[in-house]
Design an enzyme around this catalytic site. Structure first.
Site, PDB file in Angstrom:
ATOM      1  N   LYS A  24      20.964 -16.996  -2.336  1.00 10.02           N
ATOM      2  CA  LYS A  24      20.547 -17.338  -0.786  1.00 10.02           C
ATOM      3  C   LYS A  24      21.829 -17.977   0.141  1.00 10.02           C
ATOM      4  O   LYS A  24      21.750 -17.734   1.190  1.00 10.02           O
ATOM      5  CB  LYS A  24      19.715 -18.769  -0.967  1.00 10.02           C
ATOM      6  CG  LYS A  24      19.424 -19.650   0.226  1.00 10.02           C
ATOM      7  CD  LYS A  24      18.572 -20.980  -0.253  1.00 10.02           C
ATOM      8  CE  LYS A  24      18.239 -21.733   0.858  1.00 10.02           C
ATOM      9  NZ  LYS A  24      19.429 -22.636   1.494  1.00 10.02           N
ATOM     10  N   ASN A  25      22.711 -18.876  -0.415  1.00  5.89           N
ATOM     11  CA  ASN A  25      23.792 -19.271   0.562  1.00  5.89           C
ATOM     12  C   ASN A  25      24.661 -18.081   0.975  1.00  5.89           C
ATOM     13  O   ASN A  25      25.425 -18.091   1.969  1.00  5.89           O
ATOM     14  CB  ASN A  25      24.432 -20.232  -0.197  1.00  5.89           C
ATOM     15  CG  ASN A  25      23.492 -21.496  -0.257  1.00  5.89           C
ATOM     16  OD1 ASN A  25      22.617 -21.877   0.330  1.00  5.89           O
ATOM     17  ND2 ASN A  25      24.014 -22.470  -0.949  1.00  5.89           N
ATOM     18  N   ARG A  99      17.971 -23.879   9.602  1.00  7.36           N
ATOM     19  CA  ARG A  99      19.283 -24.535   9.405  1.00  7.36           C
ATOM     20  C   ARG A  99      20.330 -23.400   9.473  1.00  7.36           C
ATOM     21  O   ARG A  99      21.394 -23.186  10.068  1.00  7.36           O
ATOM     22  CB  ARG A  99      19.509 -25.239   8.390  1.00  7.36           C
ATOM     23  CG  ARG A  99      20.962 -26.002   8.298  1.00  7.36           C
ATOM     24  CD  ARG A  99      21.083 -26.995   7.281  1.00  7.36           C
ATOM     25  NE  ARG A  99      22.466 -27.605   7.728  1.00  7.36           N
ATOM     26  CZ  ARG A  99      22.562 -28.586   8.713  1.00  7.36           C
ATOM     27  NH1 ARG A  99      21.685 -29.140   9.121  1.00  7.36           N
ATOM     28  NH2 ARG A  99      23.950 -28.828   8.875  1.00  7.36           N
ATOM     29  N   ASP A 123      17.172 -28.958   5.223  1.00  6.98           N
ATOM     30  CA  ASP A 123      16.912 -29.954   4.279  1.00  6.98           C
ATOM     31  C   ASP A 123      17.048 -31.510   4.619  1.00  6.98           C
ATOM     32  O   ASP A 123      17.891 -31.702   5.441  1.00  6.98           O
ATOM     33  CB  ASP A 123      17.717 -29.988   3.139  1.00  6.98           C
ATOM     34  CG  ASP A 123      17.235 -28.902   1.904  1.00  6.98           C
ATOM     35  OD1 ASP A 123      15.808 -28.937   1.850  1.00  6.98           O
ATOM     36  OD2 ASP A 123      17.722 -28.633   1.138  1.00  6.98           O
ATOM     37  N   ASP A 321      24.652 -28.696  -5.363  1.00  4.21           N
ATOM     38  CA  ASP A 321      23.199 -28.093  -5.529  1.00  4.21           C
ATOM     39  C   ASP A 321      22.684 -28.106  -7.041  1.00  4.21           C
ATOM     40  O   ASP A 321      21.475 -28.334  -7.241  1.00  4.21           O
ATOM     41  CB  ASP A 321      23.017 -26.674  -5.121  1.00  4.21           C
ATOM     42  CG  ASP A 321      22.923 -26.542  -3.357  1.00  4.21           C
ATOM     43  OD1 ASP A 321      22.970 -27.623  -2.757  1.00  4.21           O
ATOM     44  OD2 ASP A 321      23.218 -25.582  -2.980  1.00  4.21           O
ATOM     45  N   MET A 343      28.505 -35.919  -1.741  1.00 10.04           N
ATOM     46  CA  MET A 343      28.359 -35.483  -0.553  1.00 10.04           C
ATOM     47  C   MET A 343      27.212 -35.556   0.153  1.00 10.04           C
ATOM     48  O   MET A 343      27.294 -35.630   1.465  1.00 10.04           O
ATOM     49  CB  MET A 343      28.545 -33.793  -0.749  1.00 10.04           C
ATOM     50  CG  MET A 343      29.606 -33.252  -1.208  1.00 10.04           C
ATOM     51  SD  MET A 343      30.068 -31.501  -1.039  1.00 10.04           S
ATOM     52  CE  MET A 343      31.110 -31.083  -2.272  1.00 10.04           C
TER      53      MET A 343
END
Length: 441
Positions: A24-25, A99, A123, A321, A343
């Protein structure tokens, strides 16, 4: 109550093979990069998930010619871009709900000298600053004008010039955006404290195949010599490392024998090591990870006997994540672990649901939680709950699959933003999971 929910009957071991989706990223960066050229770009292993589909839809509205070549293959041609689309209400709505829309700014500035962007959504995992993107682009010569009434940024970048940039944080999306702007800027750009995730390496390699001149790939010091234009290319996404980690955790927590296919093991960095510190056994078979059914797994301590701490850090450290997954898997381990989420502020707030299920967790503060492993002596119990964000949602799903009795997870749209066909893929392993709508509840 959400429109769709998952109903899960847990407590049965799973078995079989599962293939991770495309990352996804990586997808959000790679797909934005098609805006850098008027030539055709073909991208394979594209995950079929909401965030990615929304971005593809946004590009199509901008004038990119999009053709779906197969289930996970697309061709993009950004020859005729309608820059007026930025001023439409439709763009403000669509861009604001995603986003990933911030990722189109760098390429648009590089190629057209201007862009606009609504304040992005995404998110709810604490403050996620966009300053890193903006400061880097400003250093290259972009000028930002913020319209507070409409929550909208207009950006002028008619004269992008290479420069030295020391990034205030090693943001993956921030680095990607600046790299995409710099490849067509005049002169040489140096980015220090650049993110060096495999996804960013993939982007840089793809840009180089298109004619960019980027060196230092894989390190935190990137040097980019600007070129006049870029050409087309073909690119294949890596498998999603977060899914791979999620499936390792799922196998351990449910005592299942699972093979995860085609994982690109060399790109997983420290992830397999962290799971093995929780006592999870696995072996590499070719490029597949085979996880045997384990009745119990024991968390290592540090060499001096003190409690293991697992914390997140920029790559090649452990990805934030997967901390939610590690936290859930530790619930049924033997031993204790401190999870330190550095983070993001709100990522650990879902532990109250796990405590309701019977987990022994002490939430120390918004960033730290201590998990006291149950060693499978006590089973979690199924409850009704709601998913706050993508990764917590999958963690709750794993907990539900390991629990006795029925669980219902609402707000599964959050899970589906990051995981494609998740219930079908889990069902093929033998999971008892079904989708119910509010009217069924």
């Amino acid at each position: 109550m959400s429109k769709n929910s998952f109903e899960i009957i847990g407590g049965t071991p799973l078995k079989g093979e599962i293939t991770p989706q495309g990352a996804k990223n990586e997808a959000l960066q790679i797909i934005s990069a098609v805006l850098l050229t008027k030539e055709k770009v073909v991208i394979n292993n594209v995950p079929d998930i909401k965030d990615v589909n929304k971005l593809i839809d946004l590009l199509s509205n901008l004038g990119v010619k999009v053709d779906r070549l197969g289930k996970d293959s697309y061709s993009f041609q950004a020859e005729n871009i309608n820059t007026e689309y930025f001023q439409t209400e439709e763009f403000k709505t669509k861009g604001g709900s995603l986003r990933g829309s911030i990722m189109i700014v760098g390429p648009l500035l590089a190629r057209f000298g201007k862009a606009s962007i609504p304040k992005p959504g995404g998110d709810k995992i604490g403050r996620r600053r966009l300053d890193t993107h903006f400061i880097g682009l400003e250093k290259l010569g972009a000028k930002f004008v913020y319209d507070a009434e409409n929550h909208f940024f207009d950006i002028d970048a008619s004269q992008l010039k290479g420069t030295y940039i020391l990034m205030d944080e090693a943001s993956v999306t921030g680095t990607a955006n600046i790299v995409m702007a710099a490849v067509l800027a005049e002169g040489t750009t140096t980015i220090y404290n650049a993110a060096c995730e495999p996804y960013l390496q993939q982007l840089c390699k793809m840009l180089n195949r298109m004619g960019a001149k980027i060196s230092g790939i894989g390190s935190n010091l990137l040097t980019i010599e600007g070129v006049e234009e870029l050409g087309g290319t073909e690119h294949r996404m890596l498998p999603d490392m977060i899914e791979i980690g999620s499936f390792i955790g799922l196998a351990a927590m449910t005592g299942s024998e699972i093979t995860i296919k085609d994982v690109h093991f060399n790109e997983l960095g420290i992830i397999p090591t962290v799971f093995s510190r929780l006592g999870i056994k696995f072996e590499l078979r070719g490029d597949d990870i085979y996880i045997p059914a384990q009745e119990s797994y024991e968390i290592e301590t540090f060499i001096d006997g003190s409690i293991l701490t697992v914390s997140d850090a920029p790559w090649p450290g452990f990805t934030p994540d997967l901390l939610s997954i590690i936290l859930v898997v530790a619930i049924q381990a033997k031993g204790n672990v401190l999870i330190h989420q550095k983070m993001f502020e709100s990522r650990l707030f879902f532990v109250d649901k796990l405590i309701d299920m019977g987990a022994q967790i002490i939430l120390c503060d918004p960033h730290r939680a201590t998990v006291i492993g149950l060693d499978n002596n006590v089973r979690l119990r199924g409850i009704e709950m709601s998913s706050p964000d993508i990764r917590a949602g999958v963690s709750l799903l794993i907990a539900a699959l390991s629990a006795q009795g029925k669980s219902v997870i609402h707000n599964i749209e959050q899970i589906e933003r990051g995981y494609q066909d998740i219930e079908e893929r889990l069902r093929s392993l033998g999971a008892n999971i079904r989708r119910v709508s509010s009217s069924d509840d």
